[in-house]
Design a protein around this motif. Structure first.
Motif, PDB file in Angstrom:
ATOM      1  N   GLY A 191      -6.801   7.684  -3.438  1.00  0.00           N
ATOM      2  CA  GLY A 191      -6.027   7.858  -2.212  1.00  0.00           C
ATOM      3  C   GLY A 191      -6.911   7.776  -0.975  1.00  0.00           C
ATOM      4  O   GLY A 191      -6.596   7.089  -0.001  1.00  0.00           O
ATOM      5  N   ALA A 192      -8.039   8.467  -1.007  1.00  0.00           N
ATOM      6  CA  ALA A 192      -8.923   8.494   0.155  1.00  0.00           C
ATOM      7  C   ALA A 192      -9.498   7.111   0.414  1.00  0.00           C
ATOM      8  O   ALA A 192      -9.575   6.667   1.568  1.00  0.00           O
ATOM      9  CB  ALA A 192     -10.046   9.509  -0.066  1.00  0.00           C
TER      10      ALA A 192
ATOM     11  N   LEU B  45       0.107   6.889  -7.856  1.00  0.00           N
ATOM     12  CA  LEU B  45      -0.786   8.006  -8.180  1.00  0.00           C
ATOM     13  C   LEU B  45      -0.016   9.149  -8.828  1.00  0.00           C
ATOM     14  O   LEU B  45      -0.503   9.786  -9.769  1.00  0.00           O
ATOM     15  CB  LEU B  45      -1.508   8.494  -6.921  1.00  0.00           C
ATOM     16  CG  LEU B  45      -2.534   7.517  -6.332  1.00  0.00           C
ATOM     17  CD1 LEU B  45      -3.127   8.081  -5.059  1.00  0.00           C
ATOM     18  CD2 LEU B  45      -3.634   7.248  -7.338  1.00  0.00           C
ATOM     19  N   LEU B  46       1.200   9.408  -8.337  1.00  0.00           N
ATOM     20  CA  LEU B  46       2.012  10.468  -8.945  1.00  0.00           C
ATOM     21  C   LEU B  46       2.401  10.090 -10.367  1.00  0.00           C
ATOM     22  O   LEU B  46       2.391  10.926 -11.272  1.00  0.00           O
ATOM     23  CB  LEU B  46       3.263  10.736  -8.102  1.00  0.00           C
ATOM     24  CG  LEU B  46       3.009  11.491  -6.804  1.00  0.00           C
ATOM     25  CD1 LEU B  46       4.270  11.532  -5.964  1.00  0.00           C
ATOM     26  CD2 LEU B  46       2.556  12.910  -7.093  1.00  0.00           C
TER      27      LEU B  46
ATOM     28  N   MET C 252      -6.953  10.870  -8.416  1.00  0.00           N
ATOM     29  CA  MET C 252      -5.939  10.654  -7.381  1.00  0.00           C
ATOM     30  C   MET C 252      -6.554  10.742  -5.997  1.00  0.00           C
ATOM     31  O   MET C 252      -6.281   9.915  -5.116  1.00  0.00           O
ATOM     32  CB  MET C 252      -4.842  11.712  -7.497  1.00  0.00           C
ATOM     33  CG  MET C 252      -3.856  11.476  -8.614  1.00  0.00           C
ATOM     34  SD  MET C 252      -2.794  12.915  -8.814  1.00  0.00           S
ATOM     35  CE  MET C 252      -1.616  12.673  -7.491  1.00  0.00           C
ATOM     36  N   ILE C 253      -7.362  11.761  -5.785  1.00  0.00           N
ATOM     37  CA  ILE C 253      -7.931  11.961  -4.448  1.00  0.00           C
ATOM     38  C   ILE C 253      -8.896  10.838  -4.107  1.00  0.00           C
ATOM     39  O   ILE C 253      -8.884  10.297  -2.989  1.00  0.00           O
ATOM     40  CB  ILE C 253      -8.616  13.347  -4.357  1.00  0.00           C
ATOM     41  CG1 ILE C 253      -7.544  14.431  -4.394  1.00  0.00           C
ATOM     42  CG2 ILE C 253      -9.453  13.457  -3.104  1.00  0.00           C
ATOM     43  CD1 ILE C 253      -8.086  15.827  -4.346  1.00  0.00           C
TER      44      ILE C 253
ATOM     45  N   VAL D  37      -8.199   4.187  -0.378  1.00  0.00           N
ATOM     46  CA  VAL D  37      -7.168   3.288   0.157  1.00  0.00           C
ATOM     47  C   VAL D  37      -6.933   3.567   1.644  1.00  0.00           C
ATOM     48  O   VAL D  37      -6.693   2.661   2.430  1.00  0.00           O
ATOM     49  CB  VAL D  37      -5.854   3.427  -0.643  1.00  0.00           C
ATOM     50  CG1 VAL D  37      -4.737   2.614   0.001  1.00  0.00           C
ATOM     51  CG2 VAL D  37      -6.060   2.968  -2.071  1.00  0.00           C
ATOM     52  N   LEU D  38      -7.024   4.853   2.022  1.00  0.00           N
ATOM     53  CA  LEU D  38      -6.814   5.205   3.434  1.00  0.00           C
ATOM     54  C   LEU D  38      -8.050   4.903   4.278  1.00  0.00           C
ATOM     55  O   LEU D  38      -8.091   5.234   5.455  1.00  0.00           O
ATOM     56  CB  LEU D  38      -6.447   6.678   3.553  1.00  0.00           C
ATOM     57  CG  LEU D  38      -4.984   6.994   3.277  1.00  0.00           C
ATOM     58  CD1 LEU D  38      -4.785   8.480   3.128  1.00  0.00           C
ATOM     59  CD2 LEU D  38      -4.109   6.456   4.395  1.00  0.00           C
TER      60      LEU D  38
ATOM     61  N   ARG E 180       0.832  -1.219   0.000  1.00  0.00           N
ATOM     62  CA  ARG E 180       0.000   0.000   0.000  1.00  0.00           C
ATOM     63  C   ARG E 180       0.855   1.252   0.000  1.00  0.00           C
ATOM     64  O   ARG E 180       0.439   2.293  -0.475  1.00  0.00           O
ATOM     65  CB  ARG E 180      -0.893   0.010   1.242  1.00  0.00           C
ATOM     66  CG  ARG E 180      -1.982  -1.004   1.223  1.00  0.00           C
ATOM     67  CD  ARG E 180      -2.492  -1.239   2.637  1.00  0.00           C
ATOM     68  NE  ARG E 180      -2.773   0.010   3.301  1.00  0.00           N
ATOM     69  CZ  ARG E 180      -3.997   0.420   3.611  1.00  0.00           C
ATOM     70  NH1 ARG E 180      -5.022  -0.325   3.318  1.00  0.00           N
ATOM     71  NH2 ARG E 180      -4.169   1.562   4.229  1.00  0.00           N
ATOM     72  N   ALA E 181       2.080   1.137   0.551  1.00  0.00           N
ATOM     73  CA  ALA E 181       2.961   2.300   0.578  1.00  0.00           C
ATOM     74  C   ALA E 181       3.273   2.785  -0.832  1.00  0.00           C
ATOM     75  O   ALA E 181       3.629   3.936  -1.023  1.00  0.00           O
ATOM     76  CB  ALA E 181       4.250   1.961   1.318  1.00  0.00           C
ATOM     77  N   LEU E 182       3.142   1.907  -1.818  1.00  0.00           N
ATOM     78  CA  LEU E 182       3.471   2.309  -3.186  1.00  0.00           C
ATOM     79  C   LEU E 182       2.328   3.064  -3.868  1.00  0.00           C
ATOM     80  O   LEU E 182       2.511   3.609  -4.951  1.00  0.00           O
ATOM     81  CB  LEU E 182       3.842   1.075  -4.016  1.00  0.00           C
ATOM     82  CG  LEU E 182       5.225   0.520  -3.694  1.00  0.00           C
ATOM     83  CD1 LEU E 182       5.474  -0.748  -4.473  1.00  0.00           C
ATOM     84  CD2 LEU E 182       6.300   1.554  -4.022  1.00  0.00           C
ATOM     85  N   VAL E 183       1.157   3.090  -3.214  1.00  0.00           N
ATOM     86  CA  VAL E 183       0.005   3.761  -3.840  1.00  0.00           C
ATOM     87  C   VAL E 183       0.303   5.228  -4.164  1.00  0.00           C
ATOM     88  O   VAL E 183       0.061   5.662  -5.295  1.00  0.00           O
ATOM     89  CB  VAL E 183      -1.248   3.616  -2.950  1.00  0.00           C
ATOM     90  CG1 VAL E 183      -2.374   4.485  -3.453  1.00  0.00           C
ATOM     91  CG2 VAL E 183      -1.687   2.167  -2.913  1.00  0.00           C
ATOM     92  N   PRO E 184       0.880   6.003  -3.232  1.00  0.00           N
ATOM     93  CA  PRO E 184       1.157   7.405  -3.585  1.00  0.00           C
ATOM     94  C   PRO E 184       2.065   7.540  -4.795  1.00  0.00           C
ATOM     95  O   PRO E 184       1.827   8.399  -5.663  1.00  0.00           O
ATOM     96  CB  PRO E 184       1.837   7.962  -2.334  1.00  0.00           C
ATOM     97  CG  PRO E 184       1.354   7.113  -1.228  1.00  0.00           C
ATOM     98  CD  PRO E 184       1.183   5.754  -1.820  1.00  0.00           C
ATOM     99  N   PHE E 185       3.080   6.667  -4.880  1.00  0.00           N
ATOM    100  CA  PHE E 185       3.969   6.748  -6.044  1.00  0.00           C
ATOM    101  C   PHE E 185       3.204   6.436  -7.321  1.00  0.00           C
ATOM    102  O   PHE E 185       3.342   7.127  -8.332  1.00  0.00           O
ATOM    103  CB  PHE E 185       5.155   5.787  -5.890  1.00  0.00           C
ATOM    104  CG  PHE E 185       6.068   5.797  -7.066  1.00  0.00           C
ATOM    105  CD1 PHE E 185       6.873   6.893  -7.313  1.00  0.00           C
ATOM    106  CD2 PHE E 185       6.097   4.741  -7.956  1.00  0.00           C
ATOM    107  CE1 PHE E 185       7.709   6.927  -8.416  1.00  0.00           C
ATOM    108  CE2 PHE E 185       6.925   4.762  -9.067  1.00  0.00           C
ATOM    109  CZ  PHE E 185       7.737   5.866  -9.297  1.00  0.00           C
TER     110      PHE E 185
ATOM    111  N   TYR F 149      -0.345  10.762 -12.508  1.00  0.00           N
ATOM    112  CA  TYR F 149      -0.428  12.195 -12.820  1.00  0.00           C
ATOM    113  C   TYR F 149       0.512  12.535 -13.972  1.00  0.00           C
ATOM    114  O   TYR F 149       0.130  13.257 -14.901  1.00  0.00           O
ATOM    115  CB  TYR F 149      -0.077  13.022 -11.580  1.00  0.00           C
ATOM    116  CG  TYR F 149      -0.227  14.503 -11.799  1.00  0.00           C
ATOM    117  CD1 TYR F 149      -1.422  15.156 -11.516  1.00  0.00           C
ATOM    118  CD2 TYR F 149       0.822  15.256 -12.313  1.00  0.00           C
ATOM    119  CE1 TYR F 149      -1.568  16.497 -11.739  1.00  0.00           C
ATOM    120  CE2 TYR F 149       0.683  16.616 -12.534  1.00  0.00           C
ATOM    121  CZ  TYR F 149      -0.521  17.234 -12.244  1.00  0.00           C
ATOM    122  OH  TYR F 149      -0.664  18.573 -12.478  1.00  0.00           O
TER     123      TYR F 149
END
Lengths: 153, 502
Positions: A110-111, A86-87, A106-107, A113-114, A79-84, A90
């Motif tokens: 991201g939301a 998403l970028l 993205m939002i 997943v959190l 899950r830590a790779l999700v932000p990467f 982008y």
């Protein structure tokens, strides 16, 4: 991603060796003893030294004790790779989709997943991209791509 | 006359609005656990593009001062430091809250933060012109040692292995090698990628390391507990009594903070750790520490804010960041034509005066706004993390895109996020990495130029008195962990790593 000191130390040794080797192949400036090669080679040697020291565990006593991690299924760490991801999304999509749609996606992802409910994630994904677009495009004059959906301003 | 002019500069409506807005922004971001003062500042950079020079600097000063104070709030109420600079005394503040004295702990954080900030500013006012005079005679040797000293100080981070810290710093220097900006103008480590020719910009690296990696961490850590609604009594009620009672620790905190701030590379986090340890060491009531005793809060709370202001001394004079926040500020100063250097004080005195006034002003309005923030803390801290983190991520993308209108920097932000996340997880301090990246080209340039000047000889590096002293300090910082280690061996292991005292 918790790695052993042997692994990270080893990576540093390899990186240092690559830096020193790559640096040594840089062309020298004619008539000068020190040129662009000196600094990378110095850093490379330093990294090799540090890597070896870390791998054999010197300096370990200085580190603060880690809190024990609660056990999770193996995929939880991914899950830590999700932000990467998403970028990356982008970078690849914002030109064609436009800022508003890309940011909304993205939002939303991201939301979710959190652990946000759809009741929170959906309005957030609709409103925040518009607000950010307004602030950055209108006020700060950042050339955000329009893409498929351009806001009215 | 210059001073009056400076007041006029600060009183401009855009500056005042910038101060107020960034104060609120800093308070909110600082109070949210996981969002640090450095990150608050990094995300402000695209906004400063659009502001006047004074307003741009004002936003950075105000937001960082507020965020450092505001980090105390969740530390005190939830035992989760809002910023790393509050981590040193989080347990103490939380113990006070459990004893039902949350007002005292929060008030001490606020009151002594403001005092620390003002004392730190006064030190900046007094020290900077004197040092500027001295700095005019500095050659590349002195600049090399100063930059090197900054890098070594950045590795003296509390609670981390010094070798790992040095490795992080070297990694940062290696990243700074990328591109064409080297003494010979040869492309280095660009691997044929045209986007890398210009080198790695510090801002995407900072945003990635401090913001994206925090979003990544949020993905794999449980959500912090919610704050119960509570009514606070008077926040400042007993602070004057505390000030009188712990006057000596307060001054010691201020002074330690100033010294650590002036040292290039060492910032508020370290000031707080050192001061807290110092306070415990010299206290007459050692046994009360850790059970909810305000003395340590007084000293460390003053210290971290004092270091914030004095951290601007090396930044303004030499362009060498005092900590990660000023590392960002230096970039903004260059962008706004206020190039750091000793001449800034002689030729641009009114901008400097304006900067001092902003510092003082920011620390004064910190008190009313801080009280407001404390009273609203339970509302602000109730904002769900699942809503904040994705928005931060989009801001990271837009903010880095704004610095060069280039999608490559968005990719860089992501990559640095991963790097920062992995490093943090494995005990490599990211602040050292960042300072390595920011200062890499400066260290190299001064090193190579000095070497060429001295014809490969080492002696000129230490011949001049100032460079000799700086060299000694640098090696002191390098050998410090070894000294601590030997001390621990002799005395039994009880010294926290990296902290200079105890």
């Amino acid at each position: 991603m918790q790695l052993s000191d042997r692994v990270t130390g080893g990576v540093l040794v390899l990186l240092g060796a690559a830096a020193a080797w790559g640096g040594s192949r840089l062309p020298a400036v004619p008539g000068q003893e020190v040129g662009p090669a000196a600094f990378p080679m110095l850093i490379g040697c330093g990294l090799i030294l540090c890597g070896v020291l870390i791998a054999v565990g010197i300096g370990r006593s200085f580190e603060a004790e880690e809190a024990p991690e609660t056990p999770h299924p193996w995929w939880y760490g991914l899950r830590a790779l999700v932000p990467f991801a998403l970028l990356l999304f982008y970078v690849l999509a914002s030109e064609t989709l436009g800022f508003v749609l890309t940011a909304a996606a993205m939002i939303l992802v991201g939301a979710l997943v959190l652990g946000a409910r759809l009741r929170l994630a959906l309005p957030l994904a609709v409103l925040m991209p518009l607000l950010i677009h307004l602030a950055f495009y209108k006020l700060l004059r950042v050339p955000l791509p329009d893409g498929l959906l351009s806001p009215p301003w | 006359m210059e001073l009056l002019e400076a007041f006029r500069l600060v009183a401009a409506p855009d500056v005042l609005i910038a101060i107020l807005a960034s104060a609120i922004y800093g308070l909110v971001v600082g109070s949210l656990p996981g969002l640090s003062a450095t990150m608050a500042t990094a995300l402000l950079v695209p906004v400063t593009f659009w502001l006047s020079p004074i307003a741009a600097v004002a936003t950075i000063i105000t937001a960082s001062a507020m965020a450092i104070f505001s980090g105390d709030i969740p530390g005190c109420l939830l035992r989760i430091p809002g910023t790393p600079a509050s981590a040193a005394y989080t347990d103490e503040a939380y113990a006070l809250t459990r004893k039902g004295q949350a007002e005292l702990a929060l008030g001490a954080g606020l009151w002594f933060s403001a005092i620390g900030g003002i004392v730190g500013t006064l030190s900046l006012v007094l020290m900077a012109p004197v040092l500027a005079e001295m700095a005019l005679s500095f050659s590349t040797f002195e600049y090399f040692w100063l930059a090197f000293l900054g890098l070594m100080c950045a590795t003296l981070v509390a609670r981390s292995s010094p070798i790992k810290a040095i490795a992080s710093m070297l990694l940062g220097l290696l990243i700074a090698c990328i591109g064409m900006e080297n003494p010979a103008g040869t492309p280095r480590f660009t691997f044929g990628v045209p986007d890398l020719l210009g080198g790695i910009e510090p801002i995407p690296a900072l945003v990635g390391v401090f913001a994206v990696s925090e979003v990544m961490r949020a993905m794999v850590t449980p959500e912090p507990p919610k704050l119960p609604d509570r009514k606070f009594g008077s926040i400042l009620a007993n602070q004057w009594a505390l000030t009188k009672k712990y006057q000596w620790p307060m001054w010691r905190g201020n002074i330690i903070g100033i010294i650590i701030g002036v040292l290039p590379g060492a910032g508020a986090d370290m000031a707080a750790w050192v001061s807290y340890a110092m306070s415990k060491k010299f206290s007459r009531e050692k046994e009360k520490f850790g059970t909810g005793h305000p003395e340590g809060l007084v000293e460390a709370g003053a210290s971290n804010n004092a270091s914030l202001a004095s951290g601007w001394v090396p930044s303004l004079l030499f362009g060498i960041p005092g900590d990660t926040i000023t590392a960002i500020a230096i970039g903004v100063l260059y962008m706004k034509g206020l190039n750091p250097g000793p001449t800034l004080f002689t030729e641009n005195a009114r901008s400097m005066y304006a900067l001092y006034i902003i510092f003082i002003l920011a620390n004064i309005i910190m008190i009313p706004l801080g009280i407001l923030m404390i009273r609203m803390a339970s509302q602000v801290l109730r904002a769900p993390r699942a809503a904040i983190m994705p928005v931060i991520l989009v801001m990271c993308a837009v903010g880095s895109f704004a610095t060069g209108s280039n999608l490559f920097s968005v990719l860089l932000v992501g990559l640095f996020g991963c790097l920062g996340f992995v490093m943090e997880r494995n005990g490599y301090p990211v602040a050292a990495l960042v300072l390595g990246i920011v200062m890499g080209s400066m260290v190299e340039q001064n090193f190579i130029t000095s070497l060429i000047k001295s014809d490969g000889d080492v002696l000129p590096f230490i011949e001049r008195p100032v460079s000799g002293v700086l060299a000694a300090m640098t090696f002191g910082a390098l050998l410090w962990p070894l000294g601590v280690w030997i001390w621990n061996r002799v005395q039994g292991p009880r010294l926290p790593a990296g902290s200079a005292a105890e």
